[in-house]
Each structure stands twice: as structure tokens, then as C-alpha cells.
Design a protein around this motif. Structure first.
Motif, PDB file in Angstrom:
ATOM      1  N   THR A  71     -38.157  18.691  -1.164  1.00  0.00           N
ATOM      2  CA  THR A  71     -37.939  19.954  -1.875  1.00  0.00           C
ATOM      3  C   THR A  71     -39.117  20.229  -2.801  1.00  0.00           C
ATOM      4  OG1 THR A  71     -35.544  19.651  -1.841  1.00  0.00           O
ATOM      5  CG2 THR A  71     -36.418  21.216  -3.435  1.00  0.00           C
ATOM      6  N   SER A 115     -40.993  23.173  -5.436  1.00  0.00           N
ATOM      7  CA  SER A 115     -40.738  24.381  -6.222  1.00  0.00           C
ATOM      8  C   SER A 115     -41.903  24.633  -7.167  1.00  0.00           C
ATOM      9  CB  SER A 115     -39.436  24.255  -7.018  1.00  0.00           C
ATOM     10  OG  SER A 115     -39.452  23.097  -7.830  1.00  0.00           O
ATOM     11  N   ARG A 154     -38.557  28.472  -5.234  1.00  0.00           N
ATOM     12  CA  ARG A 154     -38.550  27.323  -4.322  1.00  0.00           C
ATOM     13  C   ARG A 154     -39.331  27.652  -3.039  1.00  0.00           C
ATOM     14  NH1 ARG A 154     -35.450  23.570  -6.437  1.00  0.00           N
ATOM     15  NH2 ARG A 154     -33.754  24.159  -7.854  1.00  0.00           N
ATOM     16  N   ASP A 168     -39.733  27.400   0.835  1.00  0.00           N
ATOM     17  CA  ASP A 168     -39.004  27.162   2.076  1.00  0.00           C
ATOM     18  C   ASP A 168     -40.034  26.937   3.182  1.00  0.00           C
ATOM     19  OD1 ASP A 168     -37.475  27.244   4.408  1.00  0.00           O
ATOM     20  OD2 ASP A 168     -36.000  28.578   3.494  1.00  0.00           O
ATOM     21  N   ASN A 219     -39.716  25.883   6.235  1.00  0.00           N
ATOM     22  CA  ASN A 219     -39.333  26.344   7.567  1.00  0.00           C
ATOM     23  C   ASN A 219     -39.604  27.832   7.771  1.00  0.00           C
ATOM     24  OD1 ASN A 219     -38.373  23.801   8.323  1.00  0.00           O
ATOM     25  ND2 ASN A 219     -36.374  24.188   7.377  1.00  0.00           N
ATOM     26  N   ILE A 220     -39.546  28.599   6.692  1.00  0.00           N
ATOM     27  CA  ILE A 220     -39.783  30.042   6.802  1.00  0.00           C
ATOM     28  C   ILE A 220     -41.245  30.379   6.574  1.00  0.00           C
ATOM     29  CG2 ILE A 220     -39.298  32.280   5.758  1.00  0.00           C
ATOM     30  CD1 ILE A 220     -36.482  31.375   5.239  1.00  0.00           C
TER      31      ILE A 220
END
Length: 266
Positions: free
Chosen positions: A193, A195, A208, A210, A212-213
Motif C-alpha cells: 500500500t 500513499s 492513495r 492504486d 492496478n489502475i
């Protein structure tokens, strides 16, 4: 010994607004309201309370006379506090509403019944923090995805990348209003994770990442994976073009043969 004590007392008066008077630090966000206590439970019948602003107490803000039962807000010589000051007639406390960055500074309350200030406050007003913006840097390598976190027009803040609860990198700015940006590289298959956090002494904002996106093949990237995809797409287009041509030639030959058979029968 007497001279030494006198000098120390004089220094305390200069820095804190009075000998033995502690300067209370107050941190607020722009737009907040704040109440500055006078340190009095009740104003005496013969007392006169005065609030001043500035390191040299040069700007008179408000007064209250118990004898005349009269409160007056002056707003300062430049009118910066206009319609934003309220005075408690019971205790003499000062309320500042809709605070602004320019409200930062020293506030001192005095009484004609006291030789030293009743209270002194050092207020620091911070701007509302924006959400950090994370964008993809398309110069990514095959192994890593490059991203950049940025904020604009900020001062007295820190911008940091976090992996979980651990700080990976950080950059800070003091009083200047500038834009900040902080890069980061992560592996495409990373499951941690991440951020980006902007913070000042009293608040923070977090965005945060992401993976995957955001870490997808992006326009303009020239990595091996994208090259393979482009090659495959080109091959598909080529096969489709050939199929159309073959169908067109076959269809024309079929039409010509049918026309010839009709002529022979005729």
C-alpha cells in the motif's frame, strides 16, 4: 545578583509580552474561529481591558470598560479584522471569526489594574491543505512504474510518500508559496500500500496510489510489452486486410464466371 534578575525579567517582558508571562502558541486553519482567553473570571467594576495585535502591541483591536459598561472593537488601523471580532463583556475574552493568514502574530490583553499583560498569544494560521495529485510518468521502465505526486501553491508543509506506515521519501517547504512534486517507482506487480501525504503541524491530506489502475500501459511508452501488443495489433490488422482482399478477388472471379455461363447459354 539584582542586576542579573532585572536583565532576565526585561528579556522575558520583551519576548513574551510581560515579565513572567508565558506566550501561548495557537495553531488554526484558515476560516476557523478562535477564542483568546483574557485569564479573568470576571472583569472588575473599575477595570479597563485592552486587546492589542503585533509584536510591539502597536494595533489596538478592542477595549472594554466595566465602569462605563462599554465594549468597542476597533478592527485595527488597516481594517483587516472588520466584522470578525467579538468581545466577551463578562470575561474580556476575544473571539476572532473567519480567520485569515494575515491574522498570524502576537495578541496581548492588558488591564489597567495590572502592571503586566494578562495573557499573550502567538497565533499561526495555516491554509487549507489540498489533496495531493498522483499522475503516471510514462518514462517507466519494464520493471518499474514511475509516478509523481504533486501539490500547487503551498507553504509551510511537507509532502511525503508512504509505504504502509513507513516514510519512503519526503520534501518540505517553509514560508514560500510554491509547487511541490515527489517521484516514486514501484514494481508493476507490487501488492504493498502506497500513499502520498501532505501535512502541516495541525492537519494532513492523503491520496492513495492504486497500482492496478494507474500503472497500466500508457500512450507514448516504448517498453517491450507495449511493443509486443502493438506488433500483435498490426498483425491482426494485416490479416484482416488480406482477408478482405482475398474475399474481394474471389467475389469478382465468381461474378465473372457467372456472367460467362449466362452468355454461353444465350
Amino acid at each position: 545578583m539584582f542586576i542579573t534578575i532585572t536583565l532576565i525579567c526585561f528579556c522575558s517582558w520583551s519576548l513574551a509580552g510581560g515579565c513572567g508571562v508565558e506566550v501561548k502558541s495557537v495553531f488554526i486553519t484558515e476560516g476557523d474561529s478562535v477564542t483568546l482567553e483574557s485569564a479573568l473570571a470576571e472583569i472588575q467594576s473599575d477595570d479597563l481591558i485592552m486587546w492589542r495585535f503585533g509584536a510591539k502591541k502597536e494595533i489596538l483591536l478592542a477595549t472594554y470598560s466595566r465602569k462605563d459598561n462599554k465594549a468597542e472593537t476597533v478592527y485595527g488601523s488597516d481594517g483587516r479584522f472588520r466584522d470578525r471580532l467579538q468581545l466577551d463583556s463578562q470575561t474580556g475574552s476575544l473571539i476572532i471569526t473567519n480567520s485569515r493568514i494575515s491574522d498570524s502574530g502576537l495578541y496581548t490583553v492588558t488591564s489597567i489594574n495590572s502592571d503586566i499583560p494578562l495573557n499573550t498569544f502567538n497565533i499561526t494560521v495555516y491554509v487549507c491543505l489540498p489533496l495531493p495529485d498522483i499522475i503516471r510518468d510514462c518514462s517507466s521502465s519494464e520493471q518499474y512504474c514511475s509516478v509523481v505526486c504533486s501539490v500547487v501553491n503551498v507553504s509551510a508543509v511537507s509532502l511525503s510518500w508512504y509505504k504502509g506506515n513507513s516514510v519512503l521519501s519526503s520534501i518540505s517547504v517553509s514560508d514560500l508559496s510554491i509547487s511541490l512534486s515527489l517521484p516514486l517507482e514501484v514494481e508493476y506487480q507490487d501488492n504493498n500500500t502506497y500513499s502520498c501525504v501532505i501535512n502541516n503541524p495541525i492537519s494532513n491530506q492523503t491520496t492513495r496510489l492504486d497500482i492496478n489502475i494507474l500503472c497500466q500501459i500508457c500512450p507514448g511508452c516504448c517498453g517491450f510489452t507495449e511493443a509486443v501488443i502493438r506488433l500483435a495489433l498490426s498483425a491482426l490488422v494485416g490479416v484482416a486486410t488480406v482477408a478482405v482482399l482475398v474475399y474481394d478477388i474471389s467475389s469478382r472471379r465468381s461474378d465473372q464466371k457467372r456472367e460467362q455461363e449466362i452468355r454461353e447459354i444465350s
